[in-house]
Design a protein around this motif. Structure first.
Motif, PDB file in Angstrom:
ATOM      1  N   THR A 134     -57.273  54.279-105.454  1.00 35.76           N
ATOM      2  CA  THR A 134     -56.564  53.841-104.066  1.00 35.76           C
ATOM      3  C   THR A 134     -55.782  52.229-104.491  1.00 35.76           C
ATOM      4  O   THR A 134     -55.308  51.732-103.617  1.00 35.76           O
ATOM      5  N   LEU A 135     -56.382  51.804-105.613  1.00 30.87           N
ATOM      6  CA  LEU A 135     -55.814  50.429-106.066  1.00 30.87           C
ATOM      7  C   LEU A 135     -54.211  50.521-106.404  1.00 30.87           C
ATOM      8  O   LEU A 135     -53.505  49.699-106.715  1.00 30.87           O
ATOM      9  N   ASN A 136     -53.968  51.791-106.771  1.00 28.43           N
ATOM     10  CA  ASN A 136     -52.721  52.224-107.245  1.00 28.43           C
ATOM     11  C   ASN A 136     -51.579  52.071-106.176  1.00 28.43           C
ATOM     12  O   ASN A 136     -51.959  52.687-105.196  1.00 28.43           O
ATOM     13  N   PRO A 137     -50.618  51.386-106.198  1.00 24.84           N
ATOM     14  CA  PRO A 137     -49.636  51.038-104.990  1.00 24.84           C
ATOM     15  C   PRO A 137     -48.949  52.396-104.574  1.00 24.84           C
ATOM     16  O   PRO A 137     -48.599  52.681-103.419  1.00 24.84           O
ATOM     17  N   ASN A 138     -49.082  53.263-105.274  1.00 25.75           N
ATOM     18  CA  ASN A 138     -48.215  54.654-105.144  1.00 25.75           C
ATOM     19  C   ASN A 138     -49.161  55.709-104.354  1.00 25.75           C
ATOM     20  O   ASN A 138     -48.814  56.830-103.944  1.00 25.75           O
ATOM     21  N   CYS A 139     -50.318  55.378-104.285  1.00 27.47           N
ATOM     22  CA  CYS A 139     -51.407  56.192-104.025  1.00 27.47           C
ATOM     23  C   CYS A 139     -51.252  56.736-102.520  1.00 27.47           C
ATOM     24  O   CYS A 139     -51.578  57.919-102.436  1.00 27.47           O
ATOM     25  N   CYS A 140     -50.970  55.721-101.663  1.00 26.59           N
ATOM     26  CA  CYS A 140     -50.741  56.232-100.328  1.00 26.59           C
ATOM     27  C   CYS A 140     -49.492  57.338-100.258  1.00 26.59           C
ATOM     28  O   CYS A 140     -49.577  58.108 -98.925  1.00 26.59           O
TER      29      CYS A 140
END
Length: 250
Positions: free
Chosen positions: A127-133
């Protein structure tokens, strides 16, 4: 302000199982003279208990604010030109990352009616990946004004690499209060708060700041006639007793 430690009903199955297993392992360690295992067993139990803690909180009662939907750290504050759940109107998004050490119970940012709940299956990336959301499993709770019907906020629960279970404890058409428990994401995850630009007056937090769900004011908004409780004590009692402490449907 928080009350003494209590455990969340959303994780009742997990923490009861952890307690039983820990007691059995501790008894076996004593029986077979493996005393050195006692400490790691109870450290593991302490981790589970800490993760599923759910303290009562004294919810701010002043008008014209939106509080954090979860504990964690602000990782992004950004504007969206056209946000579909808000009828393609501009919005501001405040993203909160929850580590495994944060309280993981989610709370309502404001008073409103649950207009829709949209669950989207997806991946379970970090979830630290900007695209995860946009690619991970997620659940969007859209809130509208109880009488006027316009959007007032949206909360998006996003599963993560370890978090594989999103609990949503509210139902469509329910009217909920600011700070009321609305669910939980288990084992590290992200929540996002969306506020219509037409209602937003000022974001009161910054990226990197730590926040607490139901306590930290994330934004000042145009005051709505929401019949909010008039005192902090009334707010705390109203919000923290309105959600049953039972295991919700997942």
């Amino acid at each position: 302000m928080e009350t003494p430690l209590k455990l969340s009903g959303y994780g009742k199955n997990e923490w009861i199982t952890a307690i039983i297993i820990s007691m059995l392992l501790a008894a076996a360690s004593i029986l077979f003279d493996l005393w050195y295992l006692i400490i790691p067993i109870f450290l593991a139990l302490a981790f589970v208990i800490n993760f599923f803690r759910d303290p009562d909180r004294r919810i701010p009662s002043q008008r014209g604010i939106a509080v954090a939907p979860s504990d964690g750290r602000i990782t992004s504050i950004h504007d969206i030109e056209s946000y579909e759940p808000f009828d393609n109107q501009p919005a501001t998004c405040i993203r909160i990352f929850m580590s495994v050490f944060n309280v993981h119970v989610n709370r309502s940012p404001c008073h409103g009616r649950i207009a829709s709940i949209t669950h989207t299956p997806g991946k379970h990336t970090n979830t630290l990946n900007p695209n995860c959301c946009e690619v991970n499993e997620r659940n969007l709770i859209l809130m509208k004004h109880p009488t006027k019907g316009h959007p007032v906020a949206a909360v998006r629960q996003v599963a993560g690499l370890l978090a594989r279970t999103i609990c949503c404890a509210v139902e469509e058409n329910a009217v909920i209060q600011r700070g009321q428990r609305i669910g939980m994401i288990k084992l590290g995850s992200t929540t996002e708060l969306y506020i219509p630009k037409s209602l937003l007056e000022k974001v009161t937090v910054e990226e990197g700041q730590s926040v607490k769900g139901g306590l930290t004011v994330l934004a000042q908004v145009k005051a709505q006639d929401n019949n909010q409780p008039s005192t902090p004590t009334a707010a705390a009692e109203s919000h923290d007793t309105s959600t049953p402490e039972t295991e919700p449907a997942e």
